[in-house]
Design a protein around this motif. Sequence first.
Motif, PDB file in Angstrom:
ATOM      1  N   ALA A 120     -14.034 -12.153  73.005  1.00 60.69           N
ATOM      2  CA  ALA A 120     -13.757 -10.783  73.066  1.00 60.69           C
ATOM      3  C   ALA A 120     -12.929 -10.665  74.071  1.00 60.69           C
ATOM      4  O   ALA A 120     -13.647 -10.631  75.378  1.00 60.69           O
ATOM      5  CB  ALA A 120     -14.808 -10.189  72.762  1.00 60.69           C
ATOM      6  N   ILE A 121     -11.461 -10.067  73.956  1.00 62.44           N
ATOM      7  CA  ILE A 121     -10.866 -10.120  75.246  1.00 62.44           C
ATOM      8  C   ILE A 121     -10.438  -8.514  74.792  1.00 62.44           C
ATOM      9  O   ILE A 121      -9.706  -8.030  73.954  1.00 62.44           O
ATOM     10  CB  ILE A 121      -9.503 -10.807  75.008  1.00 62.44           C
ATOM     11  N   ASN A 122     -10.706  -7.858  76.151  1.00 63.55           N
ATOM     12  CA  ASN A 122      -9.984  -6.177  75.993  1.00 63.55           C
ATOM     13  C   ASN A 122      -9.149  -6.081  77.153  1.00 63.55           C
ATOM     14  O   ASN A 122      -9.174  -6.548  78.246  1.00 63.55           O
ATOM     15  CB  ASN A 122     -11.393  -5.489  76.435  1.00 63.55           C
ATOM     16  N   MET A 123      -8.249  -5.020  76.897  1.00 64.12           N
ATOM     17  CA  MET A 123      -7.103  -4.922  77.683  1.00 64.12           C
ATOM     18  C   MET A 123      -6.949  -3.682  77.807  1.00 64.12           C
ATOM     19  O   MET A 123      -7.197  -2.458  77.061  1.00 64.12           O
ATOM     20  CB  MET A 123      -5.759  -5.327  77.011  1.00 64.12           C
ATOM     21  N   ASP A 124      -6.764  -3.067  79.293  1.00 61.24           N
ATOM     22  CA  ASP A 124      -6.953  -1.578  79.653  1.00 61.24           C
ATOM     23  C   ASP A 124      -5.792  -1.497  80.397  1.00 61.24           C
ATOM     24  O   ASP A 124      -5.625  -2.110  81.671  1.00 61.24           O
ATOM     25  CB  ASP A 124      -8.357  -1.386  80.505  1.00 61.24           C
ATOM     26  N   GLY A 125      -5.246  -0.285  80.261  1.00 65.03           N
ATOM     27  CA  GLY A 125      -3.956   0.002  80.907  1.00 65.03           C
ATOM     28  C   GLY A 125      -3.310   1.313  80.492  1.00 65.03           C
ATOM     29  O   GLY A 125      -3.909   1.998  79.479  1.00 65.03           O
ATOM     30  N   ALA A 126      -2.199   1.735  80.874  1.00 70.57           N
ATOM     31  CA  ALA A 126      -1.432   3.109  80.419  1.00 70.57           C
ATOM     32  C   ALA A 126      -0.620   2.657  79.419  1.00 70.57           C
ATOM     33  O   ALA A 126       0.044   1.212  79.361  1.00 70.57           O
ATOM     34  CB  ALA A 126      -0.631   3.525  81.563  1.00 70.57           C
ATOM     35  N   HIS A 127      -0.314   3.567  78.360  1.00 73.64           N
ATOM     36  CA  HIS A 127       0.672   3.509  77.171  1.00 73.64           C
ATOM     37  C   HIS A 127       0.157   2.101  76.296  1.00 73.64           C
ATOM     38  O   HIS A 127       1.012   1.445  75.864  1.00 73.64           O
ATOM     39  CB  HIS A 127       1.874   3.167  77.818  1.00 73.64           C
ATOM     40  N   MET A 128      -1.148   1.889  75.957  1.00 74.41           N
ATOM     41  CA  MET A 128      -1.369   0.717  75.281  1.00 74.41           C
ATOM     42  C   MET A 128      -1.316   0.902  73.729  1.00 74.41           C
ATOM     43  O   MET A 128      -1.412   0.304  72.915  1.00 74.41           O
ATOM     44  CB  MET A 128      -3.029   0.703  75.220  1.00 74.41           C
ATOM     45  N   GLY A 129      -0.545   2.223  73.332  1.00 72.38           N
ATOM     46  CA  GLY A 129      -0.416   2.596  72.189  1.00 72.38           C
ATOM     47  C   GLY A 129       0.769   1.698  71.617  1.00 72.38           C
ATOM     48  O   GLY A 129       1.074   1.280  70.350  1.00 72.38           O
ATOM     49  N   ILE A 130       1.685   1.241  72.727  1.00 74.70           N
ATOM     50  CA  ILE A 130       2.802   0.370  72.383  1.00 74.70           C
ATOM     51  C   ILE A 130       2.349  -1.034  72.004  1.00 74.70           C
ATOM     52  O   ILE A 130       2.571  -1.567  70.841  1.00 74.70           O
ATOM     53  CB  ILE A 130       3.704   0.158  73.546  1.00 74.70           C
ATOM     54  N   LEU A 131       1.302  -1.465  72.529  1.00 75.50           N
ATOM     55  CA  LEU A 131       0.566  -2.688  72.117  1.00 75.50           C
ATOM     56  C   LEU A 131      -0.169  -2.604  70.873  1.00 75.50           C
ATOM     57  O   LEU A 131      -0.097  -3.828  70.317  1.00 75.50           O
ATOM     58  CB  LEU A 131      -0.340  -3.379  73.423  1.00 75.50           C
ATOM     59  N   ILE A 132      -0.632  -1.641  70.455  1.00 75.52           N
ATOM     60  CA  ILE A 132      -1.411  -1.577  69.324  1.00 75.52           C
ATOM     61  C   ILE A 132      -0.394  -1.523  67.934  1.00 75.52           C
ATOM     62  O   ILE A 132      -0.637  -2.252  67.170  1.00 75.52           O
ATOM     63  CB  ILE A 132      -2.250  -0.296  69.140  1.00 75.52           C
ATOM     64  N   GLY A 133       0.727  -0.853  68.151  1.00 77.01           N
ATOM     65  CA  GLY A 133       1.671  -0.686  66.982  1.00 77.01           C
ATOM     66  C   GLY A 133       1.202  -0.067  65.965  1.00 77.01           C
ATOM     67  O   GLY A 133      -0.128   0.357  65.971  1.00 77.01           O
ATOM     68  N   LYS A 134       2.062  -0.155  64.784  1.00 73.32           N
ATOM     69  CA  LYS A 134       1.732   0.751  63.765  1.00 73.32           C
ATOM     70  C   LYS A 134       0.470  -0.008  62.874  1.00 73.32           C
ATOM     71  O   LYS A 134       0.559  -1.006  62.608  1.00 73.32           O
ATOM     72  CB  LYS A 134       2.906   0.556  62.717  1.00 73.32           C
ATOM     73  N   ARG A 135      -0.555   0.916  62.784  1.00 70.92           N
ATOM     74  CA  ARG A 135      -1.844   0.391  61.856  1.00 70.92           C
ATOM     75  C   ARG A 135      -2.348  -0.939  62.724  1.00 70.92           C
ATOM     76  O   ARG A 135      -2.705  -1.759  62.020  1.00 70.92           O
ATOM     77  CB  ARG A 135      -1.551   0.147  60.545  1.00 70.92           C
ATOM     78  N   GLY A 136      -2.070  -1.184  63.980  1.00 71.09           N
ATOM     79  CA  GLY A 136      -2.578  -2.341  64.512  1.00 71.09           C
ATOM     80  C   GLY A 136      -1.662  -3.641  64.469  1.00 71.09           C
ATOM     81  O   GLY A 136      -2.121  -4.738  64.887  1.00 71.09           O
ATOM     82  N   GLN A 137      -0.541  -3.350  63.742  1.00 72.62           N
ATOM     83  CA  GLN A 137       0.304  -4.651  63.646  1.00 72.62           C
ATOM     84  C   GLN A 137       0.644  -5.456  64.750  1.00 72.62           C
ATOM     85  O   GLN A 137       0.603  -6.707  64.775  1.00 72.62           O
ATOM     86  CB  GLN A 137       1.475  -4.540  62.661  1.00 72.62           C
ATOM     87  N   THR A 138       0.679  -4.762  65.802  1.00 66.95           N
ATOM     88  CA  THR A 138       1.225  -5.634  67.264  1.00 66.95           C
ATOM     89  C   THR A 138       0.085  -6.186  67.857  1.00 66.95           C
ATOM     90  O   THR A 138       0.198  -7.516  68.280  1.00 66.95           O
ATOM     91  CB  THR A 138       2.066  -4.853  68.183  1.00 66.95           C
ATOM     92  N   LEU A 139      -0.816  -5.586  67.656  1.00 63.50           N
ATOM     93  CA  LEU A 139      -2.346  -6.168  68.289  1.00 63.50           C
ATOM     94  C   LEU A 139      -2.788  -7.402  67.388  1.00 63.50           C
ATOM     95  O   LEU A 139      -3.167  -8.416  68.008  1.00 63.50           O
ATOM     96  CB  LEU A 139      -3.178  -4.850  68.396  1.00 63.50           C
TER      97      LEU A 139
END
Length: 276
Positions: free
Chosen positions: A160-179
């Motif tokens: 399990a790898i967690n990423m914490d930082g600013a503007h993480m919505g960009i990393l998540i993407g639409k419905r989590g597709q980028t993540l």
Amino acid sequence: MEYITVSAKTLDDAITEALVQLGVTSDQLDYEVIEKGSAGFLGIGMKQAVIKARRKETEPEEKIIEEIVEPEKKEIEKKPENKHEGSKKASKNKKKPEKQNAAAEKPVEKPAEPKKEVELAKVEDQTIEACEKFIADVMNAMGMEDVKITSSVDEEGALAINMDGAHMGILIGKRGQTLDSLQYLTNRVANKMQDGYVRVKLDTEDYRRRRKETLENLARNIAGKVKRTRRAVVLEPMNPYERRIIHSALQSDPAVSTHSEGEEPYRRVVVTLVRK
């Protein structure tokens, strides 16, 4: 239908919440963005996304609904007009017993057996280091150098790898597709580093848990709709992980059943009423 106002942390979350409240899929949703939302700086000045949404009026509901036919309704055979005609049909049936027997002996296709869960290998330190370095390189390439990466092995034995930082919505993407895409690539990196199968789970801002709760709420709302309308509902395409959440959320409901149809990446969950 009048608009409802929905607010959430991100625009995607607001859209998903509107789908849950209205009990529709994305192709049936009509919405207007009132406020796109902002993550702010280090959480300061954060604004929630706000939308006005309603069910589309231009597209008929039948596009996402399949009518369930009563099993008791069968085609009524026509009666013979006279005795001679009836006797002729009876003689024809007697002359062709082979075809009837062949049809009766035709093997019934058995449902596929459930796949066995793959046993996970013990995650080695070199695998963790390689995965963290890969993610850090991707973050740097995206201009997100200040992302904090933490790793652990969960109760299932997955990395399990967690990423914490600013503007993480960009990393998540639409419905989590980028993540999901980054998770897939990190899985490939992990399984090149050692023998056995390693499963990697990527998360940020508790997105996986929040998405799981949203899908579970959606599943219960759709189940209620199926019970009211007595018609099947076909959900929007989902990845295997999200389809499993829908199946799991409704497996204890004796009034409905679920199955998946279609080919990846357009495979969908279908919720149907159980006939007693």
